[in-house]
Design a protein around this motif. Structure first.
Motif, PDB file in Angstrom:
ATOM      1  N   ARG A   1      51.266  65.727 106.794  1.00 34.49           N
ATOM      2  CA  ARG A   1      51.390  65.680 105.332  1.00 34.49           C
ATOM      3  C   ARG A   1      50.273  64.830 104.718  1.00 34.49           C
ATOM      4  N   LEU A   2      49.966  63.714 105.343  1.00 31.27           N
ATOM      5  CA  LEU A   2      48.895  62.851 104.853  1.00 31.27           C
ATOM      6  C   LEU A   2      47.549  63.571 104.923  1.00 31.27           C
ATOM      7  N   ALA A   3      47.313  64.339 105.980  1.00 26.95           N
ATOM      8  CA  ALA A   3      46.067  65.111 106.097  1.00 26.95           C
ATOM      9  C   ALA A   3      45.995  66.159 104.990  1.00 26.95           C
ATOM     10  N   GLU A   4      47.140  66.809 104.680  1.00 29.36           N
ATOM     11  CA  GLU A   4      47.161  67.792 103.597  1.00 29.36           C
ATOM     12  C   GLU A   4      46.851  67.133 102.255  1.00 29.36           C
ATOM     13  N   VAL A   5      47.456  65.984 102.007  1.00 29.77           N
ATOM     14  CA  VAL A   5      47.231  65.275 100.745  1.00 29.77           C
ATOM     15  C   VAL A   5      45.771  64.845 100.639  1.00 29.77           C
ATOM     16  N   ASP A   6      45.214  64.333 101.723  1.00 30.72           N
ATOM     17  CA  ASP A   6      43.802  63.931 101.711  1.00 30.72           C
ATOM     18  C   ASP A   6      42.896  65.130 101.442  1.00 30.72           C
ATOM     19  N   ALA A   7      43.191  66.268 102.068  1.00 26.90           N
ATOM     20  CA  ALA A   7      42.375  67.474 101.849  1.00 26.90           C
ATOM     21  C   ALA A   7      42.479  67.911 100.394  1.00 26.90           C
ATOM     22  N   ARG A   8      43.687  67.889  99.843  1.00 30.66           N
ATOM     23  CA  ARG A   8      43.866  68.276  98.431  1.00 30.66           C
ATOM     24  C   ARG A   8      43.126  67.305  97.506  1.00 30.66           C
ATOM     25  N   ALA A   9      43.156  66.016  97.818  1.00 31.70           N
ATOM     26  CA  ALA A   9      42.451  65.028  96.998  1.00 31.70           C
ATOM     27  C   ALA A   9      40.946  65.279  97.040  1.00 31.70           C
ATOM     28  N   ARG A  10      40.421  65.639  98.214  1.00 30.25           N
ATOM     29  CA  ARG A  10      38.993  65.945  98.311  1.00 30.25           C
ATOM     30  C   ARG A  10      38.647  67.189  97.494  1.00 30.25           C
ATOM     31  N   GLU A  11      39.539  68.208  97.533  1.00 28.97           N
ATOM     32  CA  GLU A  11      39.307  69.417  96.740  1.00 28.97           C
ATOM     33  C   GLU A  11      39.298  69.099  95.249  1.00 28.97           C
ATOM     34  N   VAL A  12      40.268  68.319  94.801  1.00 29.17           N
ATOM     35  CA  VAL A  12      40.358  67.963  93.379  1.00 29.17           C
ATOM     36  C   VAL A  12      39.146  67.148  92.962  1.00 29.17           C
ATOM     37  N   GLU A  13      38.741  66.225  93.821  1.00 31.95           N
ATOM     38  CA  GLU A  13      37.574  65.403  93.510  1.00 31.95           C
ATOM     39  C   GLU A  13      36.312  66.265  93.417  1.00 31.95           C
ATOM     40  N   ALA A  14      36.155  67.225  94.334  1.00 32.19           N
ATOM     41  CA  ALA A  14      34.986  68.102  94.301  1.00 32.19           C
ATOM     42  C   ALA A  14      34.999  68.961  93.036  1.00 32.19           C
ATOM     43  N   ALA A  15      36.179  69.457  92.647  1.00 34.31           N
ATOM     44  CA  ALA A  15      36.273  70.262  91.422  1.00 34.31           C
ATOM     45  C   ALA A  15      35.942  69.404  90.203  1.00 34.31           C
ATOM     46  N   LEU A  16      36.396  68.184  90.179  1.00 35.64           N
ATOM     47  CA  LEU A  16      36.108  67.279  89.065  1.00 35.64           C
ATOM     48  C   LEU A  16      34.614  66.976  88.978  1.00 35.64           C
ATOM     49  N   VAL A  17      33.995  66.775  90.127  1.00 35.12           N
ATOM     50  CA  VAL A  17      32.551  66.507  90.145  1.00 35.12           C
ATOM     51  C   VAL A  17      31.798  67.724  89.612  1.00 35.12           C
ATOM     52  N   ARG A  18      32.206  68.942  90.044  1.00 35.75           N
ATOM     53  CA  ARG A  18      31.545  70.167  89.559  1.00 35.75           C
ATOM     54  C   ARG A  18      31.715  70.301  88.039  1.00 35.75           C
ATOM     55  N   ARG A  19      32.928  70.011  87.541  1.00 34.42           N
ATOM     56  CA  ARG A  19      33.166  70.115  86.102  1.00 34.42           C
ATOM     57  C   ARG A  19      32.337  69.100  85.324  1.00 34.42           C
ATOM     58  N   HIS A  20      32.260  67.881  85.834  1.00 31.35           N
ATOM     59  CA  HIS A  20      31.453  66.856  85.158  1.00 31.35           C
ATOM     60  C   HIS A  20      29.968  67.219  85.151  1.00 31.35           C
ATOM     61  N   VAL A  21      29.504  67.769  86.251  1.00 28.31           N
ATOM     62  CA  VAL A  21      28.101  68.182  86.326  1.00 28.31           C
ATOM     63  C   VAL A  21      27.843  69.292  85.312  1.00 28.31           C
ATOM     64  N   ALA A  22      28.773  70.245  85.222  1.00 23.96           N
ATOM     65  CA  ALA A  22      28.609  71.344  84.263  1.00 23.96           C
ATOM     66  C   ALA A  22      28.635  70.811  82.831  1.00 23.96           C
ATOM     67  N   GLU A  23      29.553  69.886  82.539  1.00 28.81           N
ATOM     68  CA  GLU A  23      29.614  69.309  81.189  1.00 28.81           C
ATOM     69  C   GLU A  23      28.343  68.515  80.873  1.00 28.81           C
ATOM     70  N   LEU A  24      27.856  67.769  81.836  1.00 33.35           N
ATOM     71  CA  LEU A  24      26.627  67.004  81.620  1.00 33.35           C
ATOM     72  C   LEU A  24      25.441  67.936  81.374  1.00 33.35           C
ATOM     73  N   HIS A  25      25.391  69.018  82.137  1.00 29.91           N
ATOM     74  CA  HIS A  25      24.315  69.996  81.971  1.00 29.91           C
ATOM     75  C   HIS A  25      24.391  70.618  80.573  1.00 29.91           C
ATOM     76  N   ALA A  26      25.581  70.990  80.126  1.00 27.01           N
ATOM     77  CA  ALA A  26      25.747  71.576  78.788  1.00 27.01           C
ATOM     78  C   ALA A  26      25.362  70.561  77.718  1.00 27.01           C
ATOM     79  N   LEU A  27      25.727  69.318  77.889  1.00 24.99           N
ATOM     80  CA  LEU A  27      25.383  68.287  76.921  1.00 24.99           C
ATOM     81  C   LEU A  27      23.872  68.088  76.851  1.00 24.99           C
ATOM     82  N   ARG A  28      23.216  68.081  77.993  1.00 31.11           N
ATOM     83  CA  ARG A  28      21.760  67.906  78.007  1.00 31.11           C
ATOM     84  C   ARG A  28      21.061  69.102  77.357  1.00 31.11           C
ATOM     85  N   GLU A  29      21.585  70.303  77.587  1.00 29.76           N
ATOM     86  CA  GLU A  29      21.007  71.492  76.954  1.00 29.76           C
ATOM     87  C   GLU A  29      21.135  71.422  75.437  1.00 29.76           C
ATOM     88  N   ARG A  30      22.298  71.028  74.957  1.00 26.80           N
ATOM     89  CA  ARG A  30      22.484  70.907  73.505  1.00 26.80           C
ATOM     90  C   ARG A  30      21.549  69.852  72.933  1.00 26.80           C
TER      91      ARG A  30
END
Length: 164
Positions: free
Chosen positions: A105-134
């Motif tokens: 269960r702990l391994a599953e939670v850690d894997a899910r946390a890594r997935e969420v963190e990676a998705a958050l990083v991708r979203r922040h990068v996309a938002e930063l890119h859009a902000l810089r373009e504007r």
């Protein structure tokens, strides 16, 4: 002496050594036969008015009953120990199962946390890119104004709400 002979005869006849040789005689059966023989010897001594022998029988009967109680107590203690060991073994098995489940269960939670963190990083990068373009496109920002300008904007907002 003569007054001990019948009691000793009863004791020898019902002794654990004599009963141990009997087929199917268990160790815990010996005191019961001995108690019955002693009770019979006490009754016989009382009927024959040999009170000294009856007192000796009663004393021996007390010792045998105490011994019988000790045997029962020891048997119960052994049974309780066996039960406790069985429960401890079952508990250890359950703890091992829980540890395995917890690890998975702990391994599953850690894997899910890594997935969420990676998705958050991708979203922040996309938002930063859009902000810089504007910002690079020169899109005018809304001016931050004085208190008077803020009041005018509130008035505009309320007028717009009133129209709608």
């Amino acid at each position: 002496t003569l007054w001990r002979a019948p009691m000793e005869t009863a004791l020898v006849a019902a002794s654990p050594r004599a009963l141990a040789g009997a087929p199917g005689a268990a160790r815990h059966d010996a005191p019961l036969g001995l108690v019955e023989a002693l009770e019979a010897a006490c009754l016989e001594a009382e009927h024959s008015r040999d009170y000294a022998r009856a007192a000796a029988c009663a004393e021996e009967l007390g010792r045998v009953r105490a011994s019988e109680g000790a045997l029962r107590r020891d048997a119960l203690e052994a049974e309780h120990l066996a039960q406790r060991l069985g429960m401890d073994e079952a508990h250890m098995h359950e703890v091992q199962q829980l540890d395995g489940y917890w690890g998975r269960r702990l391994a599953e939670v850690d894997a899910r946390a890594r997935e969420v963190e990676a998705a958050l990083v991708r979203r922040h990068v996309a938002e930063l890119h859009a902000l810089r373009e504007r910002h690079a496109a020169g899109t005018p920002r809304r001016p931050m104004g004085s208190a008077h300008l803020v009041d005018l904007r509130r008035i505009e907002e309320s007028a717009r709400r009133a129209r709608d």
